[in-house]
Design a protein around this motif. Structure first.
Motif: not given
Ligand code: ADP
Length: 326
Positions: A305-325
């Motif tokens: 139930x947890x695996x299905x109901x919880x959202x899984x956000x995109x890794x924050x580190x990937x966001x940050x690298x994209x923004x930096x570059x």
């Protein structure tokens, strides 16, 4: 002899065969009969099955798709459908059902839970990587590699023509594929749910126009936009028209589509599928309602139930690298 059943359900993902193989071989070692039902939950309704032996699964590791076939099964949304699945499981004296699939398929397991006393185990397989309690789902790595290779090719022609390309990638409603592929291909822009909320699309478009104009004035180069499917109103063509209408920017559209679901699974997916599937057989005779995942290098069991109901956000580190570059 105890019996365990498996199905592959919902969107197929490269590595499903590797998971089937590991389950069958693992059952064989333990003296457990393994029955594969065809076409997802449909096989359990129609009693369409095959007892799986090691010889049948030895040569399948490197193939995409699934030897058990996959399908959607609308009857699972009805009481009759669920009860019919339970009858089949009881008739075959199945002690555990392992479902290899995505969040929809796991909801199917949750629908079965109140009606069946056997054990239910989920093995997460979807290219979208949108299930919580596992860093990666089976198929995600292959899909990202496939899309990366495709965009590398698109980049060559984009460079030659100094063109803007809008490349739509899959992901359903999450941006794991878009962000990972965008980063791996050095895309000038990644447009996904995580950085483009619906109410901000006008501003996103304005910023995009300015970025394209600045880049093209400065160095006459290509500009690749990785666009998550289901994000932009009217899809990539809608964005293409808006860029032309509002800033006379010409662009080419490429929808990568189903190539992301097929192909030989990556090494990472083969190993992940094997590890998760072997643990599924271990869990199948002691626990129920769990999904097998891998987080930070460790195989773990989590509540379905947890695996299905919880959202899984995109890794924050990937966001940050994209923004930096960019
Ligand atoms: P995926 O597993 O890839 O997310 P779907 O969302 O299409 O794929 O779900 C696969 C199948 O799982 C559906 O066709 C249906 O048979 C079953 N399923 C999905 N959601 C439910 C639900 N809420 N209740 C019962 N069964 C469901």
């Amino acid at each position: 002899m105890d019996s365990l059943a498996i199905i592959t359900s919902g969107g197929d993902a490269p590595g499903m065969n590797a998971a089937i193989r590991a389950i069958v071989l693992s059952c064989h070692k333990k003296g457990i009969e393994c029955i594969g039902f065809y076409h997802g939950y449909n096989g359990l309704i129609d009693d369409d099955y095959q007892t799986l032996t090691p010889d049948m699964v030895r040569p399948i590791m490197q193939y995409g798709g699934t030897i058990l076939k996959s399908a959607r099964c609308p009857q699972m949304h009805t009481d009759e459908g669920v009860k019919s699945v339970v009858k089949t499981l009881q008739r075959h004296n199945i002690k555990a059902l392992v479902v290899i699939g995505g969040d929809g398929s796991f909801r199917g397991m949750m629908a079965l839970q109140p009606h069946w006393t056997g054990r239910l185990i989920g093995v997460p397989a979807t290219i979208d990587n949108d299930l919580a309690c596992t860093d990666s789902t089976i198929g995600f790595s292959t899909a990202v590699n496939t899309a990366t290779q495709a965009i590398d090719k698109i980049r060559d022609t984009a460079n030659a023509f100094e063109r803007v390309f809008i490349v739509e990638v899959m992901g359903r409603h999450s941006g794991h594929i878009a962000f990972n592929v965008g980063l791996a291909t050095a895309a000038e822009s990644i447009l996904s749910f995580e950085n483009c909320p619906a109410q901000d699309l006008a501003q996103v478009k304005q910023t995009l126009i300015e970025q394209i104009q600045t880049k093209q004035q400065n160095n006459h180069s290509s500009f690749v936009i990785v666009l998550a499917e289901n994000l932009w109103p009217g899809g990539p063509q809608g964005l293409q028209q808006a860029l032309h209408r509002e800033a006379h920017i010409d662009s080419a559209v490429c929808v990568l589509g189903y190539i992301q679901r097929g192909g030989s699974p990556s090494t990472e997916d083969r190993i992940l599928a094997t590890e998760l599937a072997m643990e599924a057989v271990e869990a199948a005779f002691t626990e129920s309602g769990v999904m097998i995942g891998k987080e930070q290098g460790r195989i773990k069991r989590s509540c379905i139930i947890g695996a299905t109901e919880q959202s899984k956000p995109v890794d924050q580190a990937i966001h940050s690298v994209y923004k930096l570059l960019t």
